[in-house]
Design an enzyme around this catalytic site. Structure first.
Site, PDB file in Angstrom:
ATOM      1  N   GLU A   1      -0.694 -14.600  -8.885  1.00  0.00           N
ATOM      2  CA  GLU A   1      -0.024 -16.284  -9.950  1.00  0.00           C
ATOM      3  C   GLU A   1       0.040 -15.303 -10.971  1.00  0.00           C
ATOM      4  OE1 GLU A   1      -0.246 -19.768  -7.230  1.00  0.00           O
ATOM      5  OE2 GLU A   1      -1.350 -19.888  -9.083  1.00  0.00           O
TER       6      GLU A   1
ATOM      7  N   GLU B   1      -1.604  -5.041  -3.866  1.00  0.00           N
ATOM      8  CA  GLU B   1      -3.138  -5.047  -2.812  1.00  0.00           C
ATOM      9  C   GLU B   1      -4.068  -4.586  -3.113  1.00  0.00           C
ATOM     10  OE1 GLU B   1      -0.804  -5.454  -0.768  1.00  0.00           O
ATOM     11  OE2 GLU B   1       1.229  -5.358  -1.512  1.00  0.00           O
TER      12      GLU B   1
ATOM     13  N   SER C   1       7.702   0.045  -1.507  1.00  0.00           N
ATOM     14  CA  SER C   1       7.144  -1.110  -1.713  1.00  0.00           C
ATOM     15  C   SER C   1       8.370  -2.767  -1.345  1.00  0.00           C
ATOM     16  CB  SER C   1       7.064  -1.697  -3.528  1.00  0.00           C
ATOM     17  OG  SER C   1       5.713  -0.926  -3.822  1.00  0.00           O
TER      18      SER C   1
ATOM     19  N   ARG D   1       7.823  29.920 -13.036  1.00  0.00           N
ATOM     20  CA  ARG D   1       7.549  29.934 -13.987  1.00  0.00           C
ATOM     21  C   ARG D   1       6.841  31.275 -14.495  1.00  0.00           C
ATOM     22  NH1 ARG D   1       9.246  27.537 -19.081  1.00  0.00           N
ATOM     23  NH2 ARG D   1       7.298  27.785 -20.259  1.00  0.00           N
TER      24      ARG D   1
ATOM     25  N   ALA E   1       0.143  -4.281   4.526  1.00  0.00           N
ATOM     26  CA  ALA E   1       0.606  -3.576   3.487  1.00  0.00           C
ATOM     27  C   ALA E   1      -0.389  -2.865   3.215  1.00  0.00           C
ATOM     28  CB  ALA E   1       0.725  -4.935   2.513  1.00  0.00           C
TER      29      ALA E   1
END
Length: 390
Positions: free
Chosen positions: A138, A368, A96, A273, A247
């Protein structure tokens, strides 16, 4: 021939030598400078070395790397995408920082700014010596930016800006903010030095996602700017939306980095595991999860590569970027969630990257452009009918 478990579709084989070199440079830098610390940064909710990291990122040429001139590297869209993938494999907050710097703030000035604005800001921003942010969202205007309340009015030859912006990456450390505001001549963009009187960028805290990232509010209280602070080459929403599209393209690749990190952690964990006398990787249900993760990771990588090749040829449509973001972020989240189940209780520990990436991708899913917005962008492209207001 055997396939690479981390690249089952063999995407690496069709990359150019230059593209692979860019990827390795960014991957090595992240391994050295970010991965040893990012779990602690995330847990503490801070990015303590942001300005130093920005200078180092400028030093390896990734800030505005897909732009040309003014100290920018002028790399291909695919190379930029690969860099975003490696950055987000470390942490979405790091990608970012780079996306906002290069694809939002620098791109806005590069495409829509005056020559004086380009000369003043782009070289130091490319070097990481100046940090930028991008003020569009905003408190009451997210998916509908046309309803923004921030306003710029003329006072003689000056502009006076008043309003608030929210969820602004890099805001509190930025040297310059590209701020979008209503004017009598429509929505315009302004290059705002953050030292301007009346400008403040308080830090947003108490986040459950993107914790290793600087997120701020921008407060503009009668900020007075000279006439040449406005971006001269664009009016209306076309300006900020063109930047957001840049972006979003980076996110198409970046989300795959978070997914690859979780998939790799799950693959390694399953092999080590042991339950009921055998590694859990030997059980059918675990293999089904890993195979499903590998398929979606490969599909997302092929989609990103295809869109990148289109972009490098000047053929990429905004709707195709929406397609890529919608698919790749959604599938990346599912990969991370499947990885968490393979790790069991260890999947929520910050000793592993899975929960951190899961939390980060919840933000990437909606910034975005939300899932709903990208779905409707595609819907309009497919049917010819806009359904945003129904």
């Amino acid at each position: 021939m055997t396939i690479d478990p981390l690249d089952p579709a063999g995407i690496d084989q069709v990359l150019t030598e230059e593209e692979r070199a860019v990827r390795e440079t960014v991957r090595d830098w992240c391994a050295d400078r970010v991965l040893p610390h990012v779990g602690d940064w995330f847990e503490r909710g801070e990015l303590p070395e942001a300005r130093a990291l920005a200078k180092e990122l400028g030093g390896i040429g990734v800030l505005g790397m897909h732009l040309t001139g003014y100290g920018c590297a002028g790399m291909s869209a695919v190379a930029y995408g690969l860099a975003c993938l490696e950055l987000e494999a470390a942490d979405s907050g790091l990608r970012s920082l780079v996306s906002v710097q290069g694809s939002l703030a620098m791109y806005a000035i590069h495409r829509h700014g005056s020559e004086q604005q380009k000369q003043q800001w782009l070289p130091p921003m490319a070097a990481g010596e100046a940090i930028g942010c991008f003020g569009l969202t905003e408190p009451d205007a997210g998916s509908d930016p046309a309803s923004m309340r921030t306003r710029a009015t003329r006072d003689g030859d000056d502009w006076v800006l008043t309003g608030r912006k929210m969820w602004i990456t890099n805001g509190s450390i930025a040297d310059v903010a590209v701020v979008w505001a209503q004017t009598d001549d429509g929505i315009r963009g302004f290059v705002v030095p953050t030292g301007s009187k009346g400008f403040a960028a308080p830090l947003i805290k108490h986040k459950g996602s993107l914790r290793a990232s600087i997120t701020s509010e921008l407060v503009l209280d009668q900020v007075r700017l000279p006439a040449d602070a406005v971006l001269p080459e664009v009016r209306g929403l076309r300006g900020p939306l063109s930047c957001l599209n840049e972006a979003r393209y980076g996110i198409v690749w970046g989300a795959l980095g978070a997914a690859r990190s979780c998939y790799a952690a799950a693959l390694e964990y399953a092999g080590g595991r042991t339950q009921f006398g055998s590694p859990i990787a030997s059980y059918q249900l675990t293999q089904a999860k890993l195979a499903g993760m590998a398929v979606e990771l490969a599909k997302g990588g092929l989609l990103a590569l295809h869109l990148g090749r289109l972009k490098d040829r000047g053929l990429l449509a905004p709707e195709q970027v929406s397609l890529g973001k919608l698919n790749n972020v959604r599938e990346a989240l599912e990969i991370c969630r499947a990885a968490r189940t393979i790790l069991g209780a260890n999947g929520i520990s910050y000793e592993y990257p899975v929960m951190r990436h899961m939390a980060n991708l919840e933000s990437v899913l909606t910034y975005e452009g939300t899932t709903e917005m990208h779905t409707l962008v595609l819907g309009q492209a497919l049917t010819g009918h806009a359904a945003f207001r129904h």
